[in-house]
Design a protein around this motif. Structure first.
Motif, PDB file in Angstrom:
ATOM      1  N   ASP B 158     -76.589  27.134  -7.364  1.00  0.00           N
ATOM      2  CA  ASP B 158     -75.288  27.308  -8.007  1.00  0.00           C
ATOM      3  C   ASP B 158     -74.369  26.143  -7.689  1.00  0.00           C
ATOM      4  O   ASP B 158     -73.670  25.614  -8.555  1.00  0.00           O
ATOM      5  CB  ASP B 158     -74.627  28.613  -7.526  1.00  0.00           C
ATOM      6  N   GLU B 159     -74.372  25.759  -6.441  1.00  0.00           N
ATOM      7  CA  GLU B 159     -73.489  24.650  -6.067  1.00  0.00           C
ATOM      8  C   GLU B 159     -73.860  23.387  -6.818  1.00  0.00           C
ATOM      9  O   GLU B 159     -73.009  22.627  -7.271  1.00  0.00           O
ATOM     10  CB  GLU B 159     -73.586  24.393  -4.549  1.00  0.00           C
ATOM     11  N   ARG B 160     -75.161  23.190  -6.945  1.00  0.00           N
ATOM     12  CA  ARG B 160     -75.603  21.992  -7.656  1.00  0.00           C
ATOM     13  C   ARG B 160     -75.162  22.021  -9.109  1.00  0.00           C
ATOM     14  O   ARG B 160     -74.749  21.024  -9.672  1.00  0.00           O
ATOM     15  CB  ARG B 160     -77.129  21.896  -7.597  1.00  0.00           C
ATOM     16  N   ASP B 161     -75.254  23.195  -9.720  1.00  0.00           N
ATOM     17  CA  ASP B 161     -74.824  23.321 -11.114  1.00  0.00           C
ATOM     18  C   ASP B 161     -73.375  22.930 -11.248  1.00  0.00           C
ATOM     19  O   ASP B 161     -72.997  22.183 -12.149  1.00  0.00           O
ATOM     20  CB  ASP B 161     -74.995  24.763 -11.601  1.00  0.00           C
ATOM     21  N   VAL B 162     -72.547  23.449 -10.356  1.00  0.00           N
ATOM     22  CA  VAL B 162     -71.124  23.153 -10.428  1.00  0.00           C
ATOM     23  C   VAL B 162     -70.877  21.669 -10.251  1.00  0.00           C
ATOM     24  O   VAL B 162     -70.144  21.047 -11.029  1.00  0.00           O
ATOM     25  CB  VAL B 162     -70.365  23.946  -9.341  1.00  0.00           C
ATOM     26  N   SER B 163     -71.481  21.092  -9.256  1.00  0.00           N
ATOM     27  CA  SER B 163     -71.188  19.674  -9.006  1.00  0.00           C
ATOM     28  C   SER B 163     -71.706  18.805 -10.133  1.00  0.00           C
ATOM     29  O   SER B 163     -71.087  17.805 -10.477  1.00  0.00           O
ATOM     30  CB  SER B 163     -71.770  19.225  -7.670  1.00  0.00           C
ATOM     31  N   SER B 164     -72.810  19.178 -10.746  1.00  0.00           N
ATOM     32  CA  SER B 164     -73.298  18.335 -11.837  1.00  0.00           C
ATOM     33  C   SER B 164     -72.388  18.444 -13.041  1.00  0.00           C
ATOM     34  O   SER B 164     -72.198  17.492 -13.783  1.00  0.00           O
ATOM     35  CB  SER B 164     -74.730  18.707 -12.211  1.00  0.00           C
ATOM     36  N   LEU B 165     -71.801  19.602 -13.223  1.00  0.00           N
ATOM     37  CA  LEU B 165     -70.850  19.778 -14.305  1.00  0.00           C
ATOM     38  C   LEU B 165     -69.670  18.851 -14.080  1.00  0.00           C
ATOM     39  O   LEU B 165     -69.209  18.163 -14.999  1.00  0.00           O
ATOM     40  CB  LEU B 165     -70.368  21.232 -14.311  1.00  0.00           C
ATOM     41  N   GLN B 166     -69.183  18.825 -12.840  1.00  0.00           N
ATOM     42  CA  GLN B 166     -68.049  17.959 -12.530  1.00  0.00           C
ATOM     43  C   GLN B 166     -68.399  16.501 -12.766  1.00  0.00           C
ATOM     44  O   GLN B 166     -67.615  15.740 -13.334  1.00  0.00           O
ATOM     45  CB  GLN B 166     -67.630  18.130 -11.070  1.00  0.00           C
ATOM     46  N   GLU B 167     -69.608  16.154 -12.325  1.00  0.00           N
ATOM     47  CA  GLU B 167     -70.062  14.775 -12.518  1.00  0.00           C
ATOM     48  C   GLU B 167     -70.040  14.397 -13.974  1.00  0.00           C
ATOM     49  O   GLU B 167     -69.618  13.315 -14.352  1.00  0.00           O
ATOM     50  CB  GLU B 167     -71.510  14.646 -12.039  1.00  0.00           C
ATOM     51  N   GLU B 168     -70.533  15.312 -14.778  1.00  0.00           N
ATOM     52  CA  GLU B 168     -70.616  14.992 -16.197  1.00  0.00           C
ATOM     53  C   GLU B 168     -69.242  14.799 -16.793  1.00  0.00           C
ATOM     54  O   GLU B 168     -69.010  13.885 -17.586  1.00  0.00           O
ATOM     55  CB  GLU B 168     -71.351  16.107 -16.922  1.00  0.00           C
ATOM     56  N   GLU B 169     -68.314  15.654 -16.403  1.00  0.00           N
ATOM     57  CA  GLU B 169     -66.959  15.494 -16.922  1.00  0.00           C
ATOM     58  C   GLU B 169     -66.401  14.151 -16.508  1.00  0.00           C
ATOM     59  O   GLU B 169     -65.774  13.449 -17.302  1.00  0.00           O
ATOM     60  CB  GLU B 169     -66.066  16.606 -16.387  1.00  0.00           C
ATOM     61  N   ALA B 170     -66.625  13.813 -15.249  1.00  0.00           N
ATOM     62  CA  ALA B 170     -66.105  12.531 -14.771  1.00  0.00           C
ATOM     63  C   ALA B 170     -66.710  11.376 -15.560  1.00  0.00           C
ATOM     64  O   ALA B 170     -66.023  10.437 -15.945  1.00  0.00           O
ATOM     65  CB  ALA B 170     -66.429  12.377 -13.287  1.00  0.00           C
ATOM     66  N   ARG B 171     -67.998  11.500 -15.803  1.00  0.00           N
ATOM     67  CA  ARG B 171     -68.674  10.432 -16.543  1.00  0.00           C
ATOM     68  C   ARG B 171     -68.088  10.292 -17.939  1.00  0.00           C
ATOM     69  O   ARG B 171     -67.843   9.189 -18.413  1.00  0.00           O
ATOM     70  CB  ARG B 171     -70.161  10.741 -16.619  1.00  0.00           C
ATOM     71  N   GLU B 172     -67.901  11.416 -18.583  1.00  0.00           N
ATOM     72  CA  GLU B 172     -67.369  11.362 -19.941  1.00  0.00           C
ATOM     73  C   GLU B 172     -66.005  10.712 -19.954  1.00  0.00           C
ATOM     74  O   GLU B 172     -65.684   9.906 -20.817  1.00  0.00           O
ATOM     75  CB  GLU B 172     -67.273  12.770 -20.523  1.00  0.00           C
ATOM     76  N   ARG B 173     -65.218  11.069 -18.962  1.00  0.00           N
ATOM     77  CA  ARG B 173     -63.882  10.495 -18.903  1.00  0.00           C
ATOM     78  C   ARG B 173     -63.973   8.991 -18.760  1.00  0.00           C
ATOM     79  O   ARG B 173     -63.313   8.233 -19.455  1.00  0.00           O
ATOM     80  CB  ARG B 173     -63.127  11.095 -17.718  1.00  0.00           C
ATOM     81  N   ARG B 174     -64.872   8.549 -17.864  1.00  0.00           N
ATOM     82  CA  ARG B 174     -65.019   7.112 -17.658  1.00  0.00           C
ATOM     83  C   ARG B 174     -65.478   6.408 -18.918  1.00  0.00           C
ATOM     84  O   ARG B 174     -64.987   5.353 -19.285  1.00  0.00           O
ATOM     85  CB  ARG B 174     -66.043   6.839 -16.545  1.00  0.00           C
ATOM     86  N   ASP B 175     -66.450   7.028 -19.604  1.00  0.00           N
ATOM     87  CA  ASP B 175     -66.949   6.429 -20.842  1.00  0.00           C
ATOM     88  C   ASP B 175     -65.837   6.237 -21.843  1.00  0.00           C
ATOM     89  O   ASP B 175     -65.713   5.204 -22.471  1.00  0.00           O
ATOM     90  CB  ASP B 175     -68.028   7.335 -21.461  1.00  0.00           C
ATOM     91  N   ARG B 176     -65.047   7.295 -21.990  1.00  0.00           N
ATOM     92  CA  ARG B 176     -63.975   7.226 -22.961  1.00  0.00           C
ATOM     93  C   ARG B 176     -63.015   6.103 -22.611  1.00  0.00           C
ATOM     94  O   ARG B 176     -62.586   5.330 -23.465  1.00  0.00           O
ATOM     95  CB  ARG B 176     -63.228   8.556 -22.998  1.00  0.00           C
TER      96      ARG B 176
END
Lengths: 341, 332, 355
Positions: B158-176
């Motif tokens: 579960d923890e991994r799921d949450v952190s990967s979700l956060q990572e993805e959001e961060a990545r998207e923000r950076r891409d944008r």
């Protein structure tokens, strides 16, 4: 070729996942069923002798082999200057799994992978095909954990009734290559693949390649240092092989010194893969019946094996990638126009 | 009693109401602008002032009449919901979710999964409504003992799921952000180019004799070529790297490890339909084509591992295989 | 379907042959072969007639197109030439047999009026050499063949491979025959003195069978046994009874059918007839396939135009996708330039594409 064009249209490319000098690999799916596939587009016409031998081999052998542990060639279609192999989609391989140290391997995991590798290999040998390029990178892993042997670009059939015909000794990636090939022999058999299996087994246990030389000569030295220099009794006739060199005498050291965690059955199987005389080396069929596999623990169920996601980025498609599809459309349009009498 | 469980994503906010009054000291927002009511493990509210006063020196009983639960200062958390019963329910559910975190794949069939869920719901209901509390707690304890490993594994997952979700959001923000920056840069360059183009035309017209139209066209073409060369849209950023989504790294704990079977296919190679003779046999095959190999004067066949019997076997198999396959009927 | 050895049909395993592409895709009955060739021929004639009409209306009415049988005769002529050519290059029997199979299979999906068997034959041998692990360089190959340039062979290679559905593995009767010969030695009482001779004769018959459709209807072991049977019937029957005790009768029946086919079809085609067919072929060859003809050029031009149109349309489509991005604004004159390929090779050791 209407059947061909129809085939081409049933497969849709979605993204590019790899590129090399020899081929471009796409991820794709079937237009109707949505089945995920990998489409390997091989450029032909690049070589002055016509169709490239690697491409011919891959297609020739994969067309005939159907086994759960051998990659499935789902379809083949061609465009003007490209040959497209539609393969089942496998996005992980044993190399990335081994390298990812965050996964600990249970002995049962190693057993499971070894069993699947040997089954796939035995099937190839049963069909009189030598793979000649076994390495963790060519052992692909499906989403359900099944391991599949892939990349038949260097494969070749053996046991041809023409013993005068020589085979090349320059096959198999160096670290996984048996000493008989390093010494340049031109007549060999399935034992060469079994040596590779041994090195892969060792790598699964050590998590690093077992015998990694940085030249062909260095490779021989590395092997002899690890396993001891063979005597004439151990390997009759080896000093007469074309590229034989006297590397020096290294003593044999028992395998359990390095493979401290391995069970005695595992070490026995490993040792049998490294028997110097190719004829006496264990075969895939014998390997599958070795006590190692029947001893506890049972091999891990494939669905429970560690898996690692690929790190390659998928790229969106460019105009060039649509070339083949456009060619089909063009031909179809032309044909329709012409036949509209 | 439970320890307060914080919301892991940190996204919820604190509940506040205009008419908040501390039930212990009766102060309200009018008297104390920064009035902040916190909630105890026994789901009673009181203001920070009272909490400080009562619990600074150590554990003490809850001041609400009729409660008396021993509390500590640390156990007070901020309120999320208007209704304290909801707060309690949410708290219970959070706790139980941590204790009972099996997923569908951990079960053999849907029925057993549903039974499990029902049991968990019963436990939750009991805790929320203070029914058979001690028995229920014992059940929880028992479950924890029996499934310790699995619970731990699933927590990690579960923890991994949450952190990967956060990572993805961060990545998207950076891409944008990166895309925006690139586009801004391209705009700048375009403007500059346009200026240069205009200037080139003017200069050209001033100095040369060629046809004005042609000159303009030529300069335009050159400019277009330049801008085309510069424009290498890095489209790779547009498409998110969908193949690197987190794999479910935890093992599916359900599938049973089966004993090894040597073969899993059914293909018949017909090896049992003949008996193979070997080159070393007393009376091997009479085979003039392979005499040289058998003599093996130089020993090269043996040293390399070439096995003549394989050549024979291959021929023999093809001789006996498919002998009795009926040809296709002629009326097809 | 093979039956497990204890005689009961409990475990029915499929033999490896039944998993091969030869069994799955290149297996017919005589009637289905005839039908296939007939419809193939009819389609071809219709298409080529249209091509002639496009070229110059009314021209096709005078042309006498080839019939399916005539096509087949011509192909047979070139099959018979393969053996000669392979002997010249000292290719092993495997290459020769494979080339014959390729040529036969090719003309199950194409017509001689589109592609003349002379060139297809050269390509078939070249391709068969590769797929049988005896590759020959193109320069060396055409050097020995008069009036032939590399392009003559290479241009057709992809088409041949495509027509074969890229199914390159062929199982041959001559290997099965050799196997029977080895196995027969384990039957007590065989006469070794005559065996070598008989083997030679049987092998000749196997070679003769390559002129026929036998391989498209029967299995290699059946053909091999038939050839042995015609030379030494008793030995063949004895062996067959040992190997297939339950189905010996059926096997024998199959063999007699094969004998008939070999007896009737393996003779070389009538040379006069073939000459006539070849002459007529020059007139009815598809103009679209003749490089440089009006129809050929027209077709090429149209394909080019269509290609250009599709390319721009696709490029526009891709650009439109890009522009849907909220951060992009209208950038006039933007055309997409493909990104450079990545340097990471898929397979680092690709240099040794040898035997």
């Amino acid at each position: 070729m209407e059947l061909n064009d129809q085939t081409m249209r049933s497969w849709i490319k979605e993204a590019k996942v790899g590129e090399g000098t020899y081929a471009v690999v796409y991820r794709g799916r079937h237009a109707v069923t949505g089945r995920p596939v990998a489409i390997k587009k091989i450029k032909i016409g690049q070589f002055k002798d016509g169709l490239d031998m690697s491409a011919i081999r891959e297609v020739k052998y994969l067309r005939e082999l159907q086994h759960p542990n051998v990659i499935e060639l789902v379809d083949v279609f061609s465009a003007k200057t490209n040959l497209n192999l539609v393969l089942e989609f496998l996005d992980s391989d044993l190399e990335v799994v081994i390298k990812d140290r965050s996964h600990v391997f249970l002995p049962a995991d190693i057993k499971s992978w070894m069993a699947m590798t040997l089954r796939g290999l035995e099937f190839c040998h049963r069909n009189w095909i030598l793979h000649r390029d076994l390495k963790p990178n060519n052992l692909l892993i499906a989403s359900d954990g099944q391991l599949k042997i892939a990349d038949f670009g260097l494969a070749r059939d053996f046991a041809d009734p023409n013993p005068g015909f020589k085979m090349t000794w320059q096959v198999i990636t160096r670290w996984y290559r048996p000493p008989e090939l390093l010494f340049g022999c031109r007549h060999y058999s399935t034992a060469v693949d079994m040596w590779s299996v041994g090195t892969i087994f060792a790598e699964l246990m050590l998590r690093v390649p077992y015998m990694a030389g940085d030249s062909d000569l260095d490779q021989i030295k590395t092997i002899f240092r690890a396993l001891g220099t063979p005597t004439e009794e151990e390997w009759p006739g080896h000093t007469k092989l074309p590229n034989y060199v006297n590397i020096g005498q290294f003593p044999k050291s028992p395998l359990n010194l390095l493979f401290t965690a391995a069970s005695s059955e595992a070490l026995d199987l490993l040792a049998k893969c490294f028997i110097y005389e190719p004829r006496r080396r264990i075969t895939a069929k014998e390997g599958l019946h070795h006590p190692y596999f029947f001893a506890l623990p049972h091999p891990t169920h494939p669905s429970k094996l560690p898996k690692v996601a690929p790190t390659t980025k998928a790229k969106p498609l460019q105009v060039d990638d649509y070339e083949d599809d456009m060619q089909t459309e063009i031909k179809t349009t032309y044909r329709e126009k012409r036949d509209k009498v | 009693m439970h320890t307060p469980v914080k919301d892991p994503t940190g996204k919820t906010t604190e509940y506040r109401d205009e008419n908040d009054t501390c039930p212990v000291c009766k102060s309200d927002r009018f008297l104390n602008k920064n009035l902040r009511l916190l909630v105890s493990p026994c789901y009673h509210r009181m203001c920070e002032g009272c909490i400080d006063r009562i619990f600074t020196l150590g554990p003490a009983p809850c001041p609400i009449p009729g409660c008396g639960t021993i509390l500590r200062k640390m156990q007070f958390i901020h309120q999320t919901f208007e209704d304290l019963t909801v707060e309690k329910e949410v708290g219970v559910r959070r706790r139980i979710a941590k204790e009972f975190n099996k997923r569908r794949q951990d079960f053999q069939d849907l029925r057993s999964y549903n039974d499990y869920l029902e049991m968990v719901e019963d436990i939750t209901f009991n805790l929320i409504n203070n029914i058979k509390v001690r028995e229920t707690e014992e059940l929880i304890e028992k479950n924890r003992r029996e499934n310790a490993a699995l619970i731990e594994l699933n927590i990690q997952r579960d923890e991994r799921d949450v952190s990967s979700l956060q990572e993805e959001e961060a990545r998207e923000r950076r891409d944008r952000e990166q895309r925006a920056a690139e586009l801004r840069m391209m705009e700048e360059e375009e403007k500059f180019e346009k200026e240069r183009e205009k200037q080139a035309i003017i200069d050209g017209l001033a100095t040369s004799n060629t046809d004005a139209d042609r000159l303009v066209a030529k300069t335009r073409a050159e400019a277009a070529k330049r801008s085309q060369a510069r424009r290498r849209p890095d489209i790779s950023n547009l498409l998110s790297s969908s193949t690197t989504t987190s794999y479910n790294n935890t093992r599916n704990t359900f599938a049973k490890d089966e004993p090894h079977v040597p073969f899993t296919d059914d293909w018949d190679d017909c090896h049992d339909r003949f008996s193979l003779r070997l080159p070393g046999d007393q009376s091997p095959y009479y085979d003039p084509t392979t005499i040289e190999v058998r003599k093996d004067v130089e020993g090269k066949y043996r040293a390399g591992g070439y096995m003549l019997e394989e050549v024979w076997e291959r021929a023999l198999r093809s001789a006996v295989m498919a002998l009795d396959i009926t040809p296709l009927p002629e009326d097809e | 379907m093979t039956v497990s050895l204890n005689g009961q049909a409990s475990v029915v395993k499929k033999s490896l042959y039944e998993g091969s592409t030869q069994f799955r895709h290149w297996r017919f009955s005589s009637t289905s072969l005839a039908k296939l060739r007939a419809s193939q021929n009819a389609d071809a004639v219709a298409k080529i007639r249209n091509a002639f009409e496009d070229d110059s209306p009314g021209s096709s009415s005078t042309i006498q197109f080839l019939s399916a049988d005539e096509e087949y005769l011509l192909v047979k002529l070139y099959i018979s030439k393969i053996s000669q050519l392979c002997a010249h290059f000292r290719f092993p029997e495997e290459v020769e047999a494979t080339a014959v199979s390729y040529l036969k299979r090719f003309y199950l999906r194409n017509t001689v009026m589109d592609y003349h068997p002379k060139n297809v034959m050269l390509t078939a041998i070249f391709l068969a050499a590769k797929t049988s692990n005896h590759p020959i360089g193109i320069e060396q190959y055409v050097h020995s063949i008069p009036k032939t340039k590399p392009a003559d062979v290479l241009d057709l290679e992809f088409l041949v491979a495509q027509s074969l559905r890229f199914e390159f593995t062929v199982w041959h009767a001559h290997r099965a025959l050799w196997g029977i010969w080895l196995d027969v030695q384990t039957i007590s009482g065989f006469n070794q003195a005559t065996l070598e001779d008989e083997y030679g004769q049987a092998l000749e018959r196997v070679r003769a069978s390559r002129m026929t459709d036998a391989e498209l209807i029967f299995t290699p072991s059946q053909i091999a046994l038939a050839c042995l049977h015609s030379v030494s019937p008793d030995l063949a029957e004895q062996w067959a009874n040992l190997k297939s005790p339950n189905t010996a009768d059926a096997v024998m029946e199959t063999i007699s059918r094969i004998q008939e086919i070999i007896d009737t079809q393996s003779g070389p085609p009538d040379l006069a007839m073939v000459k006539d067919i070849d002459r007529r072929l020059k007139i009815c060859t598809n103009p679209e396939k003749v490089v440089g003809s009006k129809a050929y050029m027209a077709k090429q031009a149209e394909i080019e135009a269509e290609a250009a149109r599709k390319r721009t349309k696709k490029a526009e489509g891709l650009r439109a996708n890009m522009e849907r991005d909220p951060f992009a604004d209208d950038a006039p004159g933007a055309t997409l330039v493909p990104t450079e390929p990545q340097s990471a090779a898929l397979n680092p050791t690709r240099d040794h594409r040898m035997l």
